[in-house]
Design a protein around this motif. Structure first.
Motif, PDB file in Angstrom:
ATOM      1  N   THR A  70      11.202  -2.877 -15.034  1.00 14.98           N
ATOM      2  CA  THR A  70      10.759  -1.495 -15.294  1.00 14.98           C
ATOM      3  C   THR A  70      10.258  -1.079 -13.802  1.00 14.98           C
ATOM      4  O   THR A  70      10.463   0.052 -13.409  1.00 14.98           O
ATOM      5  CB  THR A  70       9.822  -1.291 -16.212  1.00 14.98           C
ATOM      6  N   PHE A  71       9.429  -1.983 -13.282  1.00 13.85           N
ATOM      7  CA  PHE A  71       8.768  -1.847 -12.040  1.00 13.85           C
ATOM      8  C   PHE A  71      10.134  -1.795 -10.847  1.00 13.85           C
ATOM      9  O   PHE A  71      10.188  -0.670 -10.205  1.00 13.85           O
ATOM     10  CB  PHE A  71       8.118  -2.962 -11.645  1.00 13.85           C
TER      11      PHE A  71
ATOM     12  N   PRO B 267       0.640  -1.257   0.061  1.00 16.23           N
ATOM     13  CA  PRO B 267       0.010  -0.029  -0.165  1.00 16.23           C
ATOM     14  C   PRO B 267       0.882   1.270   0.003  1.00 16.23           C
ATOM     15  O   PRO B 267       0.392   2.299  -0.277  1.00 16.23           O
ATOM     16  CB  PRO B 267      -0.849  -0.007   1.145  1.00 16.23           C
ATOM     17  N   VAL B 268       2.159   1.387   0.571  1.00 19.88           N
ATOM     18  CA  VAL B 268       2.964   2.378   0.348  1.00 19.88           C
ATOM     19  C   VAL B 268       4.035   2.438  -0.444  1.00 19.88           C
ATOM     20  O   VAL B 268       4.302   3.470  -1.084  1.00 19.88           O
ATOM     21  CB  VAL B 268       3.577   2.742   1.796  1.00 19.88           C
TER      22      VAL B 268
ATOM     23  N   VAL C 210       5.878   3.954  -6.589  1.00 19.38           N
ATOM     24  CA  VAL C 210       6.288   3.344  -7.890  1.00 19.38           C
ATOM     25  C   VAL C 210       5.175   4.418  -8.873  1.00 19.38           C
ATOM     26  O   VAL C 210       5.865   4.461  -9.885  1.00 19.38           O
ATOM     27  CB  VAL C 210       6.039   2.068  -8.076  1.00 19.38           C
ATOM     28  N   ASN C 211       4.186   4.639  -8.568  1.00 22.28           N
ATOM     29  CA  ASN C 211       3.236   5.356  -9.537  1.00 22.28           C
ATOM     30  C   ASN C 211       3.704   6.547  -9.918  1.00 22.28           C
ATOM     31  O   ASN C 211       3.667   7.159 -10.973  1.00 22.28           O
ATOM     32  CB  ASN C 211       1.764   5.533  -8.967  1.00 22.28           C
ATOM     33  N   ARG C 212       4.233   7.247  -8.612  1.00 21.30           N
ATOM     34  CA  ARG C 212       4.754   8.693  -8.971  1.00 21.30           C
ATOM     35  C   ARG C 212       6.145   8.643  -9.739  1.00 21.30           C
ATOM     36  O   ARG C 212       6.189   9.502 -10.614  1.00 21.30           O
ATOM     37  CB  ARG C 212       5.223   9.265  -7.495  1.00 21.30           C
ATOM     38  N   VAL C 213       7.083   7.680  -9.411  1.00 20.44           N
ATOM     39  CA  VAL C 213       8.089   7.560 -10.352  1.00 20.44           C
ATOM     40  C   VAL C 213       7.762   7.387 -11.912  1.00 20.44           C
ATOM     41  O   VAL C 213       8.086   8.281 -12.788  1.00 20.44           O
ATOM     42  CB  VAL C 213       9.068   6.512 -10.053  1.00 20.44           C
TER      43      VAL C 213
ATOM     44  N   GLU D 218      14.163   3.871  -7.496  1.00 22.47           N
ATOM     45  CA  GLU D 218      14.085   5.450  -7.700  1.00 22.47           C
ATOM     46  C   GLU D 218      13.149   6.416  -6.756  1.00 22.47           C
ATOM     47  O   GLU D 218      13.003   7.679  -7.132  1.00 22.47           O
ATOM     48  CB  GLU D 218      13.643   6.048  -9.171  1.00 22.47           C
ATOM     49  N   ILE D 219      12.367   5.467  -6.032  1.00 27.09           N
ATOM     50  CA  ILE D 219      11.608   6.109  -5.070  1.00 27.09           C
ATOM     51  C   ILE D 219      12.449   7.199  -4.236  1.00 27.09           C
ATOM     52  O   ILE D 219      13.448   6.872  -3.562  1.00 27.09           O
ATOM     53  CB  ILE D 219      10.894   5.019  -4.105  1.00 27.09           C
TER      54      ILE D 219
END
Length: 190
Positions: free
Chosen positions: A120-121, A96-97, A102-105, A127-128
């Motif tokens: 890719t994931f 959940p965190v 990852v969405n933001r990156v 890169e978080i």
């Protein structure tokens, strides 16, 4: 393994085997490795079955090589330095965190994507930057290494204990033994 490409197969025993590369498949493998109800050899069979599309056609003498190459793929070819590190994250518990970070990156909702290659994931995960997840990891790491928390970290920990403390996973056998001992202590045993 060629790091400038996203591999979709692995050569084992001279045969090119197609692999499942979507991040969800690899997370299923990692979830299995954290499951105390599986024996070690069972974990590897689950890993190979999930990763290699045609694992059922792989000769048993190639399993060891298949395991080595599976590890290399899952680790994106990055070698471990061999130093024992404290356990500070859990893919399943931290999902959940991790997902919003990852969405933001990547700039998109990964759960809505039909397919996202594991590399890719994992690259996006690495890169978080500053995030709730990075704060959680920082507090966990300090606690694991016995370092003193700063005032804001103590406050953050107090307010987010359920997010920060990692769950202890017990096998069914261990849970049954705990229940038996509790029953004995509470006078319910024979």
């Amino acid at each position: 393994m060629e790091v400038w490409e996203l591999p979709t197969s692995i050569v084992v025993g001279g045969i090119d085997y197609e692999i499942r590369t979507d991040f969800r498949a690899i997370l299923d493998i990692l979830k299995t490795f954290n499951d105390p109800d599986f024996e070690n050899d069972e974990k590897w069979i689950v890993c190979l079955t999930i990763l290699y599309v045609d694992f059922g056609n792989m000769p048993p003498q190639d399993y060891e090589e298949a395991i080595e190459k599976a590890i290399e793929f899952i680790d994106m070819g990055i070698k471990d330095d061999g130093k024992k590190q404290p356990h500070v994250m859990d893919w399943e518990q931290d999902a959940p965190v991790i997902i919003p970070s990852v969405n933001r990156v990547l700039g998109k909702e990964i759960r809505a994507m039909q397919y996202l290659h594991w590399w890719t994931f994992l690259g996006a995960y690495m890169e978080i930057g500053e995030s709730l997840f990075s704060q959680i990891l920082s507090v966990r790491m300090k606690k694991a290494k016995g370092k003193k928390l700063e005032d804001w970290e103590r406050e953050f920990y107090k307010e987010n204990k359920t997010l920060i403390d990692l769950d202890v996973k017990y096998s069914e056998e261990e849970l049954e033994e705990q229940k038996r001992l509790n029953d004995l202590l509470n006078g319910k045993g024979a």
